[in-house]
Enzyme design. Structure first.
Site, PDB file in Angstrom:
ATOM      1  N   MET A 163       0.844  -1.199   0.000  1.00 31.31           N
ATOM      2  CA  MET A 163       0.000   0.000   0.000  1.00 31.31           C
ATOM      3  C   MET A 163       0.879   1.248   0.000  1.00 31.31           C
ATOM      4  O   MET A 163       0.394   2.356   0.278  1.00 31.31           O
ATOM      5  CB  MET A 163      -0.931  -0.017   1.209  1.00 31.31           C
ATOM      6  CG  MET A 163      -1.868  -1.233   1.190  1.00 31.31           C
ATOM      7  SD  MET A 163      -3.332  -1.031   2.185  1.00 31.31           S
ATOM      8  CE  MET A 163      -2.631  -0.890   3.815  1.00 31.31           C
TER       9      MET A 163
ATOM     10  N   HIS B 199       8.959   1.311   3.618  1.00 29.96           N
ATOM     11  CA  HIS B 199       9.994   1.326   4.669  1.00 29.96           C
ATOM     12  C   HIS B 199      10.871   0.095   4.471  1.00 29.96           C
ATOM     13  O   HIS B 199      10.672  -0.664   3.510  1.00 29.96           O
ATOM     14  CB  HIS B 199       9.355   1.368   6.053  1.00 29.96           C
ATOM     15  CG  HIS B 199       8.323   0.299   6.279  1.00 29.96           C
ATOM     16  ND1 HIS B 199       8.636  -1.043   6.322  1.00 29.96           N
ATOM     17  CD2 HIS B 199       6.975   0.361   6.425  1.00 29.96           C
ATOM     18  CE1 HIS B 199       7.547  -1.750   6.522  1.00 29.96           C
ATOM     19  NE2 HIS B 199       6.512  -0.921   6.568  1.00 29.96           N
TER      20      HIS B 199
ATOM     21  N   HIS C 148       9.292  -3.333   3.513  1.00 28.20           N
ATOM     22  CA  HIS C 148       8.989  -3.489   2.081  1.00 28.20           C
ATOM     23  C   HIS C 148      10.284  -3.688   1.292  1.00 28.20           C
ATOM     24  O   HIS C 148      10.347  -4.507   0.373  1.00 28.20           O
ATOM     25  CB  HIS C 148       8.290  -2.239   1.535  1.00 28.20           C
ATOM     26  CG  HIS C 148       7.021  -1.874   2.226  1.00 28.20           C
ATOM     27  ND1 HIS C 148       6.893  -0.746   2.991  1.00 28.20           N
ATOM     28  CD2 HIS C 148       5.810  -2.484   2.251  1.00 28.20           C
ATOM     29  CE1 HIS C 148       5.650  -0.655   3.456  1.00 28.20           C
ATOM     30  NE2 HIS C 148       4.977  -1.705   3.031  1.00 28.20           N
TER      31      HIS C 148
ATOM     32  N   GLY D 237       5.235 -10.249   3.846  1.00 27.90           N
ATOM     33  CA  GLY D 237       5.965 -10.158   5.110  1.00 27.90           C
ATOM     34  C   GLY D 237       5.258 -10.914   6.223  1.00 27.90           C
ATOM     35  O   GLY D 237       4.033 -10.848   6.357  1.00 27.90           O
TER      36      GLY D 237
HETATM   37  P1  AMP Z   1       1.544  -2.992   3.376  1.00 30.06           P
HETATM   38  O1  AMP Z   1       2.072  -1.896   2.525  1.00 30.06           O
HETATM   39  O2  AMP Z   1       1.429  -2.625   4.824  1.00 30.06           O
HETATM   40  O3  AMP Z   1       0.299  -3.620   2.819  1.00 30.06           O
HETATM   41  O4  AMP Z   1       2.641  -4.142   3.348  1.00 30.06           O
HETATM   42  C1  AMP Z   1       3.081  -4.684   2.132  1.00 30.06           C
HETATM   43  C2  AMP Z   1       3.902  -5.920   2.422  1.00 30.06           C
HETATM   44  O5  AMP Z   1       5.029  -5.574   3.226  1.00 30.06           O
HETATM   45  C3  AMP Z   1       3.119  -6.978   3.201  1.00 30.06           C
HETATM   46  O6  AMP Z   1       3.442  -8.255   2.695  1.00 30.06           O
HETATM   47  C4  AMP Z   1       3.626  -6.785   4.590  1.00 30.06           C
HETATM   48  O7  AMP Z   1       3.539  -7.959   5.380  1.00 30.06           O
HETATM   49  C5  AMP Z   1       5.076  -6.423   4.336  1.00 30.06           C
HETATM   50  N1  AMP Z   1       5.642  -5.758   5.513  1.00 30.06           N
HETATM   51  C6  AMP Z   1       5.118  -4.716   6.202  1.00 30.06           C
HETATM   52  N2  AMP Z   1       5.892  -4.419   7.275  1.00 30.06           N
HETATM   53  C7  AMP Z   1       6.919  -5.309   7.267  1.00 30.06           C
HETATM   54  C8  AMP Z   1       8.053  -5.526   8.105  1.00 30.06           C
HETATM   55  N3  AMP Z   1       8.277  -4.768   9.171  1.00 30.06           N
HETATM   56  N4  AMP Z   1       8.906  -6.523   7.775  1.00 30.06           N
HETATM   57  C9  AMP Z   1       8.686  -7.299   6.679  1.00 30.06           C
HETATM   58  N5  AMP Z   1       7.640  -7.138   5.849  1.00 30.06           N
HETATM   59  C10 AMP Z   1       6.764  -6.163   6.134  1.00 30.06           C
END
Ligand code: AMP
Length: 285
Positions: free
Chosen positions: A30, A34, A37, A147
């Site tokens: 999304m 950081h 990602h 993640g």
């Molecule tokens: P999001 O943008 O929050 O939907 O996350 C996108 C992807 O990044 C998802 O697969 C999350 O699980 C992964 N992700 C978010 N935070 C972390 C983290 N701290 N360590 C590893 N992967 C992460």
């Protein structure tokens, strides 16, 4: 690196990559990238000939009182980070492009959602599974990277891949943390200074539970109480859940036996944080 905003162009480009027999690695996000990602993006870059990032804040997976309108966004910075991580294509569609009219079909997740975030965010995983079904059809990746910070999402996506026969390998990425143990999250920017100091207590409490397990504790209730005590003592947050389950089935466990997840969610004034640890079978015996 190319930025693509239409489904038609993305499918066309991915078809061409497939015809060239190239492996495609895909990281759905999304945005507001950081290091969590970034680690998925770097792994995708290493393991595939083509690496794709999508940035889409999916309205379907937000509840009516959740943070859809205030979700942090910074496309310019994200595209710079993506370039550094060797991304070939960023798929960056608008909401109108993804959902031009009211959908007549949605994916409903039947299993693995009656616990943890599935219970406290009704409909969330249906929204995740629906958008991923679309994104998988648009990008047609060889491997998709998720993640383990969102361990329930990984469990649900593995179920989706299996049940709907997507020819995609799901790769589980390790949770990336700040130096003090706080799991990196786009939502950490919502924490006040005081809450930011308290927030590492989440991971600390999970580690304390793991130590207890390594010392022989097997009772989920005792482990829950240990975590609850610590979070209540060390933070001003409201506990949403502390749960112990078999993983990835997310069924209840009365006595730890196979791979086990300990997962927590805590509400601070403007941010709801989640974290978890997995205990492998080998660590139990
Ligand atoms: P999001 O943008 O929050 O939907 O996350 C996108 C992807 O990044 C998802 O697969 C999350 O699980 C992964 N992700 C978010 N935070 C972390 C983290 N701290 N360590 C590893 N992967 C992460």
């Amino acid at each position: 690196m190319k930025v693509i905003t239409t489904i038609q162009e993305m499918q066309h480009l991915m078809n061409k990559e497939q015809q060239l027999n190239r492996t495609i690695g895909y990281v759905p996000t999304m945005g507001f990238l950081h290091e969590g990602h970034e680690s998925l993006l770097r792994q995708s870059r290493e393991e595939n000939q083509v690496s794709v990032l999508s940035i889409f804040v999916n309205p379907l997976q937000f509840g009516p009182t959740e943070d859809l309108s205030t979700y942090p966004r910074d496309f310019e910075r994200d595209s710079h980070v993506a370039e550094q991580c060797g991304v070939d294509y960023i798929f960056y569609p608008s909401v109108e492009e993804m959902y031009p009219s009211k959908s007549s079909v949605k994916v409903v997740v039947e299993d693995r959602t009656n616990v943890m975030c599935g219970k406290s965010r009704p409909g969330h995983f249906d929204g995740v599974a629906t958008v991923l079904t679309k994104l998988f059809h648009i990008i047609m990746p060889t491997r998709a990277y998720f993640g383990m910070k969102d361990a329930q999402q990984v469990a649900v996506v593995e179920g989706l891949i299996h049940d709907f026969n997507f020819p995609i390998t799901i790769v589980r990425g390790t949770t990336v943390r700040e130096k003090d143990g706080l799991a990196k999250s786009s939502r950490n920017v919502y924490l006040s200074d005081e809450e930011r100091v308290q927030a590492p207590a989440l991971y600390k409490s999970l580690q304390a539970a793991k130590s207890a397990i390594l010392d022989g504790e097997r009772n989920p209730k005792t482990l829950r109480n240990l975590i609850i005590d610590m979070i209540e003592k060390e933070t001003s947050g409201q506990i949403d859940y502390v749960e112990v389950h078999n993983y990835p089935e997310l069924t209840e466990t009365n006595e730890l036996e196979g791979t086990t997840i300990i997962a927590i969610a805590v509400r601070f004034s403007k941010a709801r944080l989640i974290d978890n640890i997995l205990i492998s079978r080998e660590e139990l015996y």
